[in-house]
Design an enzyme around this catalytic site. Structure first.
Site, PDB file in Angstrom:
ATOM      1  N   ASN A   7     -16.086  20.930 -96.515  1.00 44.81           N
ATOM      2  CA  ASN A   7     -14.845  21.541 -96.032  1.00 44.81           C
ATOM      3  C   ASN A   7     -14.336  20.685 -94.871  1.00 44.81           C
ATOM      4  OD1 ASN A   7     -12.820  23.108 -94.973  1.00 44.81           O
ATOM      5  ND2 ASN A   7     -14.158  24.778 -94.291  1.00 44.81           N
ATOM      6  N   LYS A   9     -11.535  20.819 -93.337  1.00 46.63           N
ATOM      7  CA  LYS A   9     -10.633  21.535 -92.418  1.00 46.63           C
ATOM      8  C   LYS A   9      -9.374  20.684 -92.158  1.00 46.63           C
ATOM      9  CE  LYS A   9     -14.606  24.026 -90.804  1.00 46.63           C
ATOM     10  NZ  LYS A   9     -15.250  24.842 -89.804  1.00 46.63           N
ATOM     11  N   HIS A  89     -12.015  32.022 -95.799  1.00 46.98           N
ATOM     12  CA  HIS A  89     -12.794  31.392 -94.730  1.00 46.98           C
ATOM     13  C   HIS A  89     -12.553  32.148 -93.422  1.00 46.98           C
ATOM     14  CE1 HIS A  89     -14.196  28.475 -91.787  1.00 46.98           C
ATOM     15  NE2 HIS A  89     -14.871  27.903 -92.783  1.00 46.98           N
ATOM     16  N   GLU A  91     -12.049  31.219 -90.519  1.00 49.89           N
ATOM     17  CA  GLU A  91     -10.955  30.693 -89.684  1.00 49.89           C
ATOM     18  C   GLU A  91      -9.610  31.232 -90.161  1.00 49.89           C
ATOM     19  OE1 GLU A  91     -12.079  26.572 -89.957  1.00 49.89           O
ATOM     20  OE2 GLU A  91     -13.825  26.994 -88.700  1.00 49.89           O
ATOM     21  N   GLU A 158     -21.316  32.589 -94.364  1.00 46.47           N
ATOM     22  CA  GLU A 158     -21.008  31.762 -93.204  1.00 46.47           C
ATOM     23  C   GLU A 158     -20.931  32.633 -91.953  1.00 46.47           C
ATOM     24  OE1 GLU A 158     -19.194  27.694 -94.304  1.00 46.47           O
ATOM     25  OE2 GLU A 158     -17.608  29.107 -93.843  1.00 46.47           O
ATOM     26  N   GLY A 164     -19.501  25.494 -86.622  1.00 42.97           N
ATOM     27  CA  GLY A 164     -19.046  24.508 -85.646  1.00 42.97           C
ATOM     28  C   GLY A 164     -19.718  24.603 -84.289  1.00 42.97           C
ATOM     29  N   SER A 201     -22.934  24.923 -89.373  1.00 48.70           N
ATOM     30  CA  SER A 201     -23.738  23.915 -88.673  1.00 48.70           C
ATOM     31  C   SER A 201     -24.831  23.301 -89.547  1.00 48.70           C
ATOM     32  CB  SER A 201     -24.327  24.487 -87.379  1.00 48.70           C
ATOM     33  OG  SER A 201     -23.297  24.845 -86.483  1.00 48.70           O
TER      34      SER A 201
END
Ligand code: PGA
Length: 241
Positions: A7, A9, A89, A91, A158, A164, A201
């Site tokens: 991914n 991003k 996701h 985000e 996730e 991250g 991560s």
């Protein structure tokens, strides 16, 4: 079969995508790999990807087409060479108000067009601290699948606090999260075979923990997927033991 999905991003020009894709080694036997560049770099990535690595999108419109300014539909993604799309996701849930209803509509859009949805679910640090992780995961899976007949689907666990941050879930936490997802899946879609991935991560040094001890059948990789050597090493590790 293990699945390793990158991914990217909101990173990369078309030229950067071309260079990164050209540098990716072919995945070993038993590993299904794909990268998800930004929409604007899909064509460049498609042209540069070697055999054996698929293409995916980071999001997809719930609309089939028409007067929806700014949307990119599942049909357009298929046309650009995508076989999968990330849906829900954290985000997007966090910064763009993605609701369960919208996630459901995006899954339906994928199925209409023959695109494989990779649904993301995960609890926040606060939900985890208050002991609600399993409940949140079950609710997200239920919310996404409500009213849907079983279709092709992958799910990535996730944990939001692991994305991250450099602090991945410990393998037992990964296994517990996947267990909650499986529970909700088996009541929504009894008997359906849905591969479960882990994301948050993941790097070449820790990735094997998630399949050997964490029970995952692959990984959704963010930061490390922007480095061809790291992504290649994760794919290689997925092909071993
Ligand atoms: P990360 O991101 O690997 O950089 O933690 C994972 C993701 O958001 O899918």
């Amino acid at each position: 079969m293990r699945r390793i999905i990158g991914n990217w991003k909101a990173n990369g020009t078309a030229a950067a995508a071309r260079a990164l894709c050209a540098a990716l080694p072919p995945p070993p036997a038993g590993v299904e790999a794909a990268v998800c560049p930004p929409f604007t770099a899909l064509w460049a990535a498609r042209e540069a990807l070697g055999a054996g690595i698929g293409l995916g999108a980071q999001d997809v419109s719930p609309a089939a087409g028409g007067a929806f300014t700014g949307e990119v539909t599942a049909g357009m993604l298929r046309d650009a060479g995508c076989r999968l799309a990330i849906v829900g996701h954290s985000e997007r849930r966090q910064h763009f108000g993605e609701t369960d209803a919208r996630v459901r509509a995006k899954l339906a859009a994928c199925w209409r067009e023959g695109l494989l949805p990779l649904l993301c679910v995960g609890e926040t640090a606060e939900q985890r601290a208050s002991g609600r992780a399993a409940e949140v995961l079950r609710a997200q899976v239920r919310g996404a699948l409500e009213g849907a007949a079983p279709g092709p689907l992958w799910i990535a666990y996730e944990p939001v606090w692991a994305i991250g941050t450099g602090t991945p879930a410990a393998p037992p936490d990964c296994a517990a999260g996947l267990g909650a997802i499986r529970e909700a899946l088996s009541s929504a879609w009894p008997g359906a075979a849905v591969p479960l991935l882990y994301g948050g991560s993941v790097n070449p040094g820790n990735c094997a923990d998630f399949w050997t001890a964490g029970g995952a059948e692959g990984a959704l990789v963010g930061g490390a997927s922007l480095d061809s050597a790291a992504f290649g090493a994760i794919c290689r590790a997925a092909g071993e033991g």
